[in-house]
Design a protein around this motif. Structure first.
Motif, PDB file in Angstrom:
ATOM      1  N   ASN A 156       3.216  -9.594  -5.752  1.00 60.92           N
ATOM      2  CA  ASN A 156       3.606  -9.453  -7.162  1.00 60.92           C
ATOM      3  C   ASN A 156       2.703  -8.447  -7.887  1.00 60.92           C
ATOM      4  OD1 ASN A 156       5.676 -11.244  -6.792  1.00 60.92           O
ATOM      5  ND2 ASN A 156       4.509 -13.033  -7.491  1.00 60.92           N
ATOM      6  N   ILE A 157       1.409  -8.520  -7.599  1.00 57.99           N
ATOM      7  CA  ILE A 157       0.487  -7.557  -8.230  1.00 57.99           C
ATOM      8  C   ILE A 157       0.821  -6.138  -7.763  1.00 57.99           C
ATOM      9  CG2 ILE A 157      -1.930  -6.851  -8.465  1.00 57.99           C
ATOM     10  CD1 ILE A 157      -2.680  -9.840  -7.967  1.00 57.99           C
ATOM     11  N   ASN A 158       1.054  -5.997  -6.465  1.00 59.15           N
ATOM     12  CA  ASN A 158       1.359  -4.665  -5.910  1.00 59.15           C
ATOM     13  C   ASN A 158       2.632  -4.093  -6.555  1.00 59.15           C
ATOM     14  OD1 ASN A 158       1.123  -3.357  -2.455  1.00 59.15           O
ATOM     15  ND2 ASN A 158       1.292  -2.325  -4.400  1.00 59.15           N
ATOM     16  N   HIS A 159       3.624  -4.972  -6.775  1.00 52.83           N
ATOM     17  CA  HIS A 159       4.850  -4.491  -7.423  1.00 52.83           C
ATOM     18  C   HIS A 159       4.544  -3.978  -8.838  1.00 52.83           C
ATOM     19  CE1 HIS A 159       9.063  -3.936  -8.271  1.00 52.83           C
ATOM     20  NE2 HIS A 159       8.828  -4.468  -9.460  1.00 52.83           N
ATOM     21  N   GLY A 160       3.736  -4.745  -9.567  1.00 50.36           N
ATOM     22  CA  GLY A 160       3.377  -4.341 -10.937  1.00 50.36           C
ATOM     23  C   GLY A 160       2.672  -2.986 -10.950  1.00 50.36           C
ATOM     24  N   LEU A 161       1.786  -2.783  -9.979  1.00 52.15           N
ATOM     25  CA  LEU A 161       1.055  -1.508  -9.931  1.00 52.15           C
ATOM     26  C   LEU A 161       1.988  -0.353  -9.565  1.00 52.15           C
ATOM     27  CD1 LEU A 161      -2.204  -2.809  -8.178  1.00 52.15           C
ATOM     28  CD2 LEU A 161      -1.969  -2.138 -10.577  1.00 52.15           C
ATOM     29  N   LEU A 162       2.945  -0.632  -8.663  1.00 49.90           N
ATOM     30  CA  LEU A 162       3.923   0.414  -8.307  1.00 49.90           C
ATOM     31  C   LEU A 162       4.785   0.747  -9.521  1.00 49.90           C
ATOM     32  CD1 LEU A 162       4.896  -0.850  -4.732  1.00 49.90           C
ATOM     33  CD2 LEU A 162       3.917   1.399  -5.249  1.00 49.90           C
ATOM     34  N   ASP A 163       5.133  -0.278 -10.282  1.00 46.08           N
ATOM     35  CA  ASP A 163       5.908  -0.068 -11.503  1.00 46.08           C
ATOM     36  C   ASP A 163       5.096   0.804 -12.463  1.00 46.08           C
ATOM     37  OD1 ASP A 163       7.995  -0.273 -13.244  1.00 46.08           O
ATOM     38  OD2 ASP A 163       7.768  -2.409 -13.675  1.00 46.08           O
ATOM     39  N   ALA A 164       3.805   0.511 -12.559  1.00 45.27           N
ATOM     40  CA  ALA A 164       2.942   1.308 -13.435  1.00 45.27           C
ATOM     41  C   ALA A 164       2.892   2.771 -12.988  1.00 45.27           C
ATOM     42  CB  ALA A 164       1.538   0.712 -13.468  1.00 45.27           C
ATOM     43  N   LEU A 165       3.029   3.004 -11.684  1.00 46.53           N
ATOM     44  CA  LEU A 165       3.034   4.393 -11.186  1.00 46.53           C
ATOM     45  C   LEU A 165       4.373   5.079 -11.466  1.00 46.53           C
ATOM     46  CD1 LEU A 165       1.308   4.324  -7.660  1.00 46.53           C
ATOM     47  CD2 LEU A 165       0.327   5.023  -9.850  1.00 46.53           C
ATOM     48  N   GLY A 166       5.366   4.290 -11.862  1.00 46.65           N
ATOM     49  CA  GLY A 166       6.656   4.878 -12.238  1.00 46.65           C
ATOM     50  C   GLY A 166       7.658   4.999 -11.103  1.00 46.65           C
ATOM     51  N   GLY A 202      16.102   6.592  -2.900  1.00 42.59           N
ATOM     52  CA  GLY A 202      15.265   7.501  -3.686  1.00 42.59           C
ATOM     53  C   GLY A 202      14.761   8.600  -2.757  1.00 42.59           C
ATOM     54  N   SER A 203      14.354   9.730  -3.340  1.00 40.09           N
ATOM     55  CA  SER A 203      13.774  10.784  -2.510  1.00 40.09           C
ATOM     56  C   SER A 203      12.266  10.573  -2.436  1.00 40.09           C
ATOM     57  CB  SER A 203      14.097  12.148  -3.108  1.00 40.09           C
ATOM     58  OG  SER A 203      13.085  13.070  -2.778  1.00 40.09           O
ATOM     59  N   THR A 204      11.768  10.289  -1.229  1.00 40.77           N
ATOM     60  CA  THR A 204      10.329  10.049  -1.049  1.00 40.77           C
ATOM     61  C   THR A 204       9.532  11.245  -1.567  1.00 40.77           C
ATOM     62  OG1 THR A 204      10.771   8.675   0.861  1.00 40.77           O
ATOM     63  CG2 THR A 204       8.550   9.540   0.695  1.00 40.77           C
ATOM     64  N   LYS A 205      10.036  12.445  -1.238  1.00 38.43           N
ATOM     65  CA  LYS A 205       9.330  13.664  -1.634  1.00 38.43           C
ATOM     66  C   LYS A 205       9.184  13.736  -3.164  1.00 38.43           C
ATOM     67  CE  LYS A 205       9.734  18.519  -0.602  1.00 38.43           C
ATOM     68  NZ  LYS A 205      10.662  19.547  -0.136  1.00 38.43           N
ATOM     69  N   GLU A 206      10.287  13.469  -3.874  1.00 39.16           N
ATOM     70  CA  GLU A 206      10.241  13.556  -5.340  1.00 39.16           C
ATOM     71  C   GLU A 206       9.361  12.461  -5.950  1.00 39.16           C
ATOM     72  OE1 GLU A 206      14.280  13.607  -6.845  1.00 39.16           O
ATOM     73  OE2 GLU A 206      14.671  15.390  -5.610  1.00 39.16           O
ATOM     74  N   LEU A 207       9.404  11.259  -5.353  1.00 37.10           N
ATOM     75  CA  LEU A 207       8.607  10.160  -5.904  1.00 37.10           C
ATOM     76  C   LEU A 207       7.119  10.394  -5.680  1.00 37.10           C
ATOM     77  CD1 LEU A 207      11.219   7.638  -4.782  1.00 37.10           C
ATOM     78  CD2 LEU A 207      10.339   7.664  -7.115  1.00 37.10           C
ATOM     79  N   VAL A 208       6.780  10.915  -4.505  1.00 41.76           N
ATOM     80  CA  VAL A 208       5.374  11.229  -4.221  1.00 41.76           C
ATOM     81  C   VAL A 208       4.905  12.323  -5.191  1.00 41.76           C
ATOM     82  CG1 VAL A 208       3.824  12.257  -2.476  1.00 41.76           C
ATOM     83  CG2 VAL A 208       5.410  10.440  -1.813  1.00 41.76           C
ATOM     84  N   ALA A 209       5.779  13.287  -5.470  1.00 38.82           N
ATOM     85  CA  ALA A 209       5.434  14.386  -6.389  1.00 38.82           C
ATOM     86  C   ALA A 209       5.258  13.867  -7.817  1.00 38.82           C
ATOM     87  CB  ALA A 209       6.509  15.465  -6.347  1.00 38.82           C
ATOM     88  N   LYS A 210       6.091  12.893  -8.196  1.00 42.79           N
ATOM     89  CA  LYS A 210       5.991  12.324  -9.543  1.00 42.79           C
ATOM     90  C   LYS A 210       4.638  11.619  -9.737  1.00 42.79           C
ATOM     91  CE  LYS A 210       8.380   8.947 -12.430  1.00 42.79           C
ATOM     92  NZ  LYS A 210       9.537   8.076 -12.545  1.00 42.79           N
ATOM     93  N   VAL A 211       4.237  10.853  -8.737  1.00 41.85           N
ATOM     94  CA  VAL A 211       2.940  10.163  -8.820  1.00 41.85           C
ATOM     95  C   VAL A 211       1.815  11.207  -8.884  1.00 41.85           C
ATOM     96  CG1 VAL A 211       1.360   8.575  -7.641  1.00 41.85           C
ATOM     97  CG2 VAL A 211       3.823   8.110  -7.630  1.00 41.85           C
ATOM     98  N   GLY A 247       0.761  -1.254   0.000  1.00 44.84           N
ATOM     99  CA  GLY A 247       0.000   0.000   0.000  1.00 44.84           C
ATOM    100  C   GLY A 247       0.787   1.298   0.000  1.00 44.84           C
ATOM    101  N   GLU A 248       2.132   1.248  -0.219  1.00 48.21           N
ATOM    102  CA  GLU A 248       2.849   2.516  -0.318  1.00 48.21           C
ATOM    103  C   GLU A 248       2.321   3.301  -1.523  1.00 48.21           C
ATOM    104  OE1 GLU A 248       3.812  -0.710  -1.066  1.00 48.21           O
ATOM    105  OE2 GLU A 248       5.824  -0.530  -0.213  1.00 48.21           O
ATOM    106  N   HIS A 249       2.437   4.582  -1.466  1.00 48.90           N
ATOM    107  CA  HIS A 249       1.944   5.553  -2.460  1.00 48.90           C
ATOM    108  C   HIS A 249       0.417   5.677  -2.472  1.00 48.90           C
ATOM    109  CE1 HIS A 249       5.636   7.093  -4.098  1.00 48.90           C
ATOM    110  NE2 HIS A 249       6.129   5.866  -4.098  1.00 48.90           N
ATOM    111  N   SER A 250      -0.330   4.550  -2.612  1.00 44.55           N
ATOM    112  CA  SER A 250      -1.787   4.712  -2.594  1.00 44.55           C
ATOM    113  C   SER A 250      -2.244   5.240  -1.232  1.00 44.55           C
ATOM    114  CB  SER A 250      -2.476   3.393  -2.942  1.00 44.55           C
ATOM    115  OG  SER A 250      -1.849   2.309  -2.315  1.00 44.55           O
ATOM    116  N   VAL A 251      -1.440   4.975  -0.180  1.00 43.69           N
ATOM    117  CA  VAL A 251      -1.780   5.445   1.171  1.00 43.69           C
ATOM    118  C   VAL A 251      -1.832   6.980   1.214  1.00 43.69           C
ATOM    119  CG1 VAL A 251       0.608   5.520   2.114  1.00 43.69           C
ATOM    120  CG2 VAL A 251      -1.284   4.989   3.636  1.00 43.69           C
ATOM    121  N   VAL A 252      -1.047   7.616   0.339  1.00 47.56           N
ATOM    122  CA  VAL A 252      -1.026   9.087   0.282  1.00 47.56           C
ATOM    123  C   VAL A 252      -2.400   9.603  -0.191  1.00 47.56           C
ATOM    124  CG1 VAL A 252       0.094  11.050  -0.898  1.00 47.56           C
ATOM    125  CG2 VAL A 252       1.470   9.087  -0.174  1.00 47.56           C
ATOM    126  N   TYR A 253      -3.159   8.754  -0.906  1.00 46.82           N
ATOM    127  CA  TYR A 253      -4.468   9.137  -1.440  1.00 46.82           C
ATOM    128  C   TYR A 253      -5.616   8.599  -0.566  1.00 46.82           C
ATOM    129  CZ  TYR A 253      -1.640  10.653  -5.297  1.00 46.82           C
ATOM    130  OH  TYR A 253      -0.687  11.326  -6.041  1.00 46.82           O
TER     131      TYR A 253
END
Ligand code: MEV
Length: 333
Positions: free
Chosen positions: A252-262, A196-205, A15-21
């Motif tokens: 594995n699915i979660n990894h694929g979705l994170l990859d899709a988020l870039g 990686g910079s969490t701040k930059e990755l969150v901003a990219k998403v 749930g990383e990144h989606s948790v921000v939403y």
């Protein structure tokens, strides 16, 4: 009097990144620990001895007749601000100031996304509060740890200090926490050696989300559903093998979705695929991505997966879930 306390690292299971939403996430404490020893001193000052802080990237360079070693002192210095704020908060809580010496040793690499700052803050709060005779329970310690993060870094969900203080599995959504029963996952964490910079990755998403919400939103929704499914599996009365298999598939699915988020990188994905080929049931990024760590679920295959991670260029850490959070290891009168 001398007190030795320890606190564990954390990984985000799902749930990383989606948790921000506003979606849920599940995090777990793992058995890599930071140890903090605290004692009063006579000179009235706060003294911090960092005996062994693992920073990423020791660089060795050669000139004709010399060898130069560089390490990332900046990252190590950052850790010390967490320690200082933690000591200050405990002294405020105790209503007295005294000279304190703390010394730190840590098994958690700094800047790898494993919550090393929160662990050092929580272990410091644990050791120093005991030294001052304060009786703080784990949720109070988690709250103080969260306060330290807010003071040092400005923003924080509080996931890291809460997991580190309380231990086990934690389900998190929009600021509230629920402990889940622990499934003893045999895991291997793979560190890419860069951060990686969490701040930059969150901003990219966020940028992708704003530019094409119709594409990104369904991905975030899937991630949210996936975390709910993982929670169901964790709570279910299935055999361990079935749980491992289902959780591996969800990883594995979660990894694929994170990859899709870039947020994946070639080195993260290399470690993920190498782990799966070596027999892991599932493997994914843990944390913000862009470097940092991945983890693999590898029952009966931990050493094979660790070797595969090493060959693929990563640093493997064979570990397990830590049911315990903050631990007072020793009190010497
Ligand atoms: C980083 O460990 C996890 C993210 O979801 C950021 C956050 O929750 O603050 C990427």
């Amino acid at each position: 009097m001398r007190v030795l306390a320890s606190a564990p690292a954390k990984i985000i299971l799902f749930g990383e990144h989606s948790v921000v939403y506003g979606k849920p996430a599940i995090a777990a404490a793992i058995d890599l620990r930071t140890y903090v020893k605290a004692e009063f001193n006579e000179n009235g000052r706060i003294r911090i001895e960092a005996k062994d802080i693992r920073t990423p990237g020791l660089t060795v360079s050669f000139s004709e007749d010399q060898i130069y070693f560089e390490t990332d002192y900046g990252k190590a210095a950052e850790v010390l601000s967490y320690v200082r704020e933690a000591i200050n908060l405990v002294m405020e809580e105790a209503g007295q100031r005294k000279g304190v010496t703390v010394s730190i040793t840590s098994q958690i690499p700094v800047g790898a996304g494993l919550g090393s700052s929160a662990a050092v803050a929580v272990a410091t709060i644990g050791a120093v509060s005991r030294l001052f005779g304060l009786e703080l329970d784990k949720s109070e310690i988690a709250k103080l740890g969260h306060k330290v993060e807010l003071l040092v870094q400005g923003a924080s969900s509080g996931i890291d200090p809460t997991v580190s203080a309380v231990g086990g599995f934690l389900y998190y959504q929009k600021g509230s926490f629920e402990s889940l029963p622990v499934v003893e996952l045999p895991i291997v964490v793979g560190y890419t050696g860069s951060s990686g910079s969490t701040k930059e990755l969150v901003a990219k998403v966020r940028k992708n989300y704003e530019e094409m919400p119709e594409i990104i939103e369904p991905i975030l929704n899937s991630m949210g559903k996936l975390v709910e499914k993982a929670r169901e599996v964790i709570l279910a009365e299935y055999d361990k093998e079935i749980k491992f298999k289902l959780l591996g598939t969800l990883m594995n699915i979660n990894h694929g979705l994170l990859d899709a988020l870039g947020v994946s990188t070639k080195s993260l994905s290399d470690l993920v695929y190498a782990s799966r080929e070596a027999g892991a049931l599932g493997a994914k990024i843990t944390g913000a991505g862009g470097g940092g760590c991945m983890y693999a679920l590898a029952p009966g295959k931990q050493s094979e997966v660790a070797t595969a991670i090493k060959i693929a260029g990563g640093m493997p850490m064979v570990t397990k879930i830590s049911k315990e959070g903050l631990r007072i290891e020793e009190v010497e009168k």
